[in-house]
Design an enzyme around this catalytic site. Structure first.
Site, PDB file in Angstrom:
ATOM      1  N   LEU A  64       0.734  -1.349  -0.152  1.00 45.97           N
ATOM      2  CA  LEU A  64      -0.067  -0.099  -0.018  1.00 45.97           C
ATOM      3  C   LEU A  64       0.682   1.277  -0.097  1.00 45.97           C
ATOM      4  CD1 LEU A  64      -3.125  -0.855   2.333  1.00 45.97           C
ATOM      5  CD2 LEU A  64      -2.868  -1.286  -0.405  1.00 45.97           C
ATOM      6  N   ARG A  65       2.128   0.910   0.161  1.00 46.78           N
ATOM      7  CA  ARG A  65       3.067   2.434  -0.039  1.00 46.78           C
ATOM      8  C   ARG A  65       3.094   3.477   1.097  1.00 46.78           C
ATOM      9  NH1 ARG A  65       6.064  -1.104  -2.719  1.00 46.78           N
ATOM     10  NH2 ARG A  65       5.657  -0.982  -5.250  1.00 46.78           N
ATOM     11  N   ASN A  95       7.392  -3.188   3.253  1.00 42.92           N
ATOM     12  CA  ASN A  95       8.598  -2.415   2.842  1.00 42.92           C
ATOM     13  C   ASN A  95       8.250  -0.860   2.529  1.00 42.92           C
ATOM     14  OD1 ASN A  95       6.950  -3.322   0.769  1.00 42.92           O
ATOM     15  ND2 ASN A  95       8.433  -3.412  -0.787  1.00 42.92           N
ATOM     16  N   HIS A 180       9.878 -14.241   1.078  1.00 46.77           N
ATOM     17  CA  HIS A 180      10.399 -13.496  -0.194  1.00 46.77           C
ATOM     18  C   HIS A 180      11.472 -14.585  -0.507  1.00 46.77           C
ATOM     19  CE1 HIS A 180      11.262 -10.622  -3.526  1.00 46.77           C
ATOM     20  NE2 HIS A 180      12.495 -11.254  -3.272  1.00 46.77           N
ATOM     21  N   ASP A 308       0.362  -9.826  -4.867  1.00 44.41           N
ATOM     22  CA  ASP A 308       1.501  -8.846  -4.905  1.00 44.41           C
ATOM     23  C   ASP A 308       1.466  -7.436  -5.652  1.00 44.41           C
ATOM     24  OD1 ASP A 308       4.946  -9.596  -5.754  1.00 44.41           O
ATOM     25  OD2 ASP A 308       4.275  -7.999  -4.690  1.00 44.41           O
ATOM     26  N   HIS A 312       3.768   1.481  -8.968  1.00 41.59           N
ATOM     27  CA  HIS A 312       4.916   2.437  -9.230  1.00 41.59           C
ATOM     28  C   HIS A 312       4.225   3.300 -10.201  1.00 41.59           C
ATOM     29  CE1 HIS A 312       8.231   0.261  -7.634  1.00 41.59           C
ATOM     30  NE2 HIS A 312       7.856  -1.001  -7.909  1.00 41.59           N
TER      31      HIS A 312
END
Lengths: 436, 182, 308
Positions: A64-65, A95, A180, A308, A312
């Site tokens: 979700l950034r 991340n 991962h 996933d 971007h």
């Protein structure tokens, strides 16, 4: 509006082996009744004739950034993207910037979700501080704060000792490690699957061995030290073989595959003339790999379909192939793509698809979702399996547009999404009115 | 564009007579001139020039040097043409400076081909003079270019095509006028 | 025959007929070199831009001469990688070039497919002067032209490409052109530098020099790059020379009239010995001349319009 009656849909609930045409009655956010011809009045009636009604879909793997890359996605846009894709629960990967590795990060995300999210979000916490792969995070505190699982996704845990300790330690809390698997030394500067297409195109390759060696390592660690292991975005033949054998040995291992790995291969890079919306980690692999993944869907080696979803900006993706970032979005294309290329082609039934997106992830995450039994929270997805449409990224609720499926003609779409008894998405639109 | 009707304008005998007369005229003007050269414009201009060269040699016992010009690179319409003609070598086995050139082509039409040929010759040197010999002058000039030696003048319109057939290339020998529908 | 492409990005996409068309035209262009005025007006008024993200004097100069002989205006954009922020500047540079009115852009870049990215944003025609290890189409064409000039044709010819195939755009373009034209290709070198999947292209693979060049009509030598040695792809230059260096002695294993080719620049004493490079089998200098002719043919064919 507190009551919803969904009429005449084909209700598929794999948690109870249910597949029959009946009505679903929801009130005060809970499933009240399932049955034929329910004669109750509801403030909202949904005609689901010809459609499928199932438990709200769960996406175990999204990015979700927020915080950090709000230009790519936010909790606001990401949860709406989820709802538009039929997902009522998502797990957000750590991340972010800063990395979700402490209680304050988890609390921040959860408060933002409460404030402006429209679906359930379970934050995943990092395995190592800053995802640097050096020290493990405070697992206990993070679980208490609301972390649903642990992952360094985006990066592998290269240090086997760290992974060993992580598996040992998480065993105390009954939470899975979302793994991962990528050996960075093997994947090196690779940008696409190492194989025939890559050798023709002259791009540096990512060998399947980068994934399989790590899968093998972590299965061994799992066997020795316990814990619960879930392999993320499985992409290679070798990985599926290892996971199948590990399951036969009775190990607590599960895995997921993404819609893009299940339907696309490395030849897309060539076909699209180096379109960076084919650049993802793990990479789109060969047809042999894809076929093994489909086999895994059929025989149970693969437990979950997860997207996933990795947003971007167009500006970032609009670079030469070597320089563009890895990642593809996927929440708004998962259902149409799986229906069109897998269910409608007879590879698996729609029941199996729903199982892999509801009861299976719910079980792995130990959450009370993925079921339509009476008394369950009313997270419901309605799917029109016949609707013909073309995927157009400019209509997405996601902030980003990096999909490999632009222009794809599909048969099947999400018709409605209900979260906690509230209609959040219907007829192609997010419903923004908030009613207390 | 499909050919519909074709009219025979000159048969084999008439054509041979025409070439004969042209050769005589050229020989008249240039016999014994050491600077006289022939240059044929690809493709049929070359065949014609080769014939003239042979005939002049038979008559005067002196063979004039023969040059071959491919004017493709000097055309003025290349940027609009989608189908590019193949570029073939140009061979001028003599120094162009001070020469008396008789430029040979089969059909003179708009004059653009000759314009290109002159530009190309001038890039090789400075001739003393250039004369033009054509088998058929079909009129409709777009440039102020006139032939010095003509086999036959024909009145034509833009919807027609003049086709010169020479036995070395086409197997038979005649001049046809074709109506183009298109 | 119509050359129906707007760009020349690779030889994989060309048909045999299209490649033959370019070679045929190249013969016509080569004649211009013998004139005292080595110029024709064909591309007069056209703007040709050399956009080189990787250093290259020989290829850039070759294209420059080709364009100038066709009377085009040539602009050289030499972008050094250190002063460029990758990606972002590529598009900005592209917009600048478009504003300059470029008709044809000749581009070399280290990333495969870089031209496709720019072609999406700019209207000009692109010629690929090398995109990473992917393709170098004009090199493939001039190599084919040289072989045709010296040996007359391609059918049944044994062509050996020797060296670092994995990282070579010259090898890939050669393979596409020569297999389409009917030659038999062998790729040879250390196993760490040979892509095994190439067997699917009908190419023979060999790691033994003697076995590889037996009956070779043409040997195309690739430059061995020192940086590869540092990446453990082969142990040392010395070892490479011992196993694969082409010397006068070893030349005897090939056919009597074997052609020796090299895209340059040569590592004398590594992949090729001094005597072989300067010897009677070597056509390396002719390759350079032919390069200009082939590039003129390509520029000529790309400068067409849309009318039939």
């Amino acid at each position: 509006m507190s009551t919803i009656l969904i009429k005449n849909g084909r209700v598929i609930d794999p948690s109870r082996d249910l597949d029959e045409t009946c009505d679903v009655y929801i009130s005060k956010g809970v499933i009240r009744q399932l049955g034929k011809n329910i004669k109750r009045k509801a403030s909202l009636e949904i005609d689901a004739a010809g459609k499928i009604v199932c438990p709200g879909l769960i996406d175990m793997h999204t990015h979700l950034r927020e915080p950090g890359r709000e230009d790519e996605e936010t909790i606001y846009t990401g949860t709406r993207s989820a709802a538009a894709g039929g997902f009522t629960t998502v797990c957000s990967m750590p991340n972010t910037r800063p990395v979700t590795d402490s209680r304050t990060n988890i609390r921040y995300i959860l408060s933002r979700v409460l404030e402006l999210g429209v679906v359930n979000v379970h934050p995943v916490a990092a395995i190592t501080v800053g995802q640097k792969g050096e020290e493990i995070t405070e697992f206990g505190d993070l679980v208490d704060a609301g972390a649903i699982a642990f992952s360094d996704d985006g990066y592998p845990v290269m240090n086997a000792e760290i992974m060993r300790r992580a598996l040992q330690y998480t065993a105390m809390f009954d939470v899975p490690i979302l793994d991962h698997c990528e050996d960075i030394d093997l994947s090196n500067v690779g940008v696409m699957h190492e194989g025939f297409v890559q050798s023709l195109l002259g791009l540096p390759g990512i060998t399947s061995a980068a994934e399989t060696t790590q899968v093998a390592r972590d299965i061994e660690l799992l066997e020795f030290y316990g814990g619960r292991l879930h392999i993320c975005h499985t992409s290679a033949v070798g990985s599926i073989h290892l996971i199948r054998r590990a399951k036969k040995r009775g190990l607590d291992i599960t895995c997921e595959a993404t819609p893009h790995h299940l339907t696309l291969t490395d030849s897309r890079v060539k076909e699209t003339s180096f379109d960076t919306n084919t650049k993802v980690k793990p990479p789109l692999r060969s047809e042999e790999d894809r076929q093994e993944l489909l086999l895994g869907l059929q025989d149970g080696a693969i437990d979950v379909i997860a997207t996933d979803h990795a947003p971007h900006t167009t500006k970032d993706k609009d670079k030469v192939y070597l320089d563009a970032p890895f990642g593809l979005i996927g929440m708004e294309t998962a259902v149409p793509v799986i229906l069109t290329d897998i269910v409608h082609k007879g590879i698996i039934t729609v029941n199996r698809m729903i199982e892999m997106m509801t009861v299976n992830p719910a079980r792995i995450l130990r959450i009370d979702r993925g079921t339509l039994e009476t008394g369950a929270v009313a997270d419901v997805t309605v799917i029109d399996p016949k609707k013909r449409h073309t995927i157009r990224a400019n209509r997405f609720y996601s902030l980003s547009r990096n999909t490999p499926f632009e222009g794809k003609r599909c048969k099947g779409a999400v018709a409605a999404t209900i979260v906690g008894g509230k209609l959040v998405f219907s007829e192609g639109k997010i419903i923004e009115d908030r009613e207390e | 564009m499909k050919n519909k009707e074709s009219t025979l304008v000159q048969d084999e005998k008439a054509l041979d007579d025409m070439i004969d007369r042209m050769e005589k005229a050229v020989s008249e003007d240039f016999k014994n001139d050491p600077d006289f050269v022939l240059i044929g414009i690809r493709t049929r201009g070359v065949t014609l020039a080769q014939r003239l060269q042979a005939m002049i040699k038979a008559r005067t016992r002196k063979e004039p040097p023969l040059g071959i010009l491919d004017i493709t690179l000097y055309r003025d319409d290349l940027s609009t043409l989608a189908k590019h003609p193949i570029v073939r070598p140009t061979t001028l086995p003599f120094d162009v400076d001070d020469k008396k050139i008789v430029l040979v082509d089969d059909v003179l039409y708009t004059g653009r081909t000759v314009r290109a040929a002159l530009d190309q010759i001038v890039d090789f040197g400075r001739p003393a003079l250039v004369k033009l010999a054509v088998l058929i002058d079909r009129g409709l000039r777009e440039y102020p270019i006139q032939p010095d030696y003509t086999g036959l003048a024909l009145e034509t319109n833009p919807r027609q095509l003049v086709q010169v057939r020479l036995r070395e290339i086409d197997g038979d020998e005649k001049v046809l006028l074709l109506e183009l529908k298109g | 025959m119509k050359f129906r492409h707007k760009h020349l990005l690779g030889l994989e996409d060309l048909t045999r007929e299209e490649i033959e068309l370019i070679l045929e035209n190249a013969t016509g262009f080569k004649e211009i070199f013998t004139r005292s005025i080595k110029k024709v007006p064909t591309l007069r008024g056209k703007t040709v831009v050399n956009l080189f993200y990787e250093n290259s004097t020989r290829t850039r100069t070759s294209f420059e001469i080709a364009a100038k002989r066709l009377s085009a205006d040539v602009i050289n954009f030499n972008v050094s990688t250190s002063s460029v922020q990758k990606g972002e500047s590529l598009l900005d540079t592209a917009r600048t070039i478009e504003a300059l009115g470029a008709d044809i852009i000749i581009m070399r870049h280290s990333c495969p497919g870089a031209h496709q990215l720019l072609a999406r944003h700019i209207n000009a025609s692109f010629i690929n002067a090398g995109d990473g290890p992917h393709e170098h189409p004009t090199q493939g064409l001039l190599d084919a032209f040289t072989i045709k000039e010296k040996l007359g044709g391609f059918e049944g010819l044994n062509v050996v490409i020797l060296g670092d195939i994995t990282h070579s755009r010259v090898a890939r373009s050669n393979i596409w052109a020569l297999t389409k034209l009917g030659a038999n290709i062998t790729i040879a070198g250390p196993s760490t530098l040979l892509p095994k999947p190439f067997e699917k292209l009908g190419v023979r693979i060999s790691t033994d020099l003697k076995e590889a060049i037996q009956n070779a009509d043409v040997i195309n030598l690739l430059r061995i790059q020192l940086e590869r040695q540092r990446k453990n792809l082969f142990p040392s230059i010395r070892e490479y020379r011992l196993l694969y260096g082409l010397t006068q002695e070893r030349l005897k294993w090939a056919k009597k009239n074997v052609l020796i080719m090299h895209p340059g620049p040569i590592n004398r004493g590594v992949e090729i010995s001094q005597e072989v490079a300067d010897g009677k089998h070597s056509v390396i200098t002719q390759q350079v001349t032919n390069g200009v002719a082939v590039r003129m043919a390509v520029l000529y064919l790309l400068s067409g319009g849309d009318e039939a």
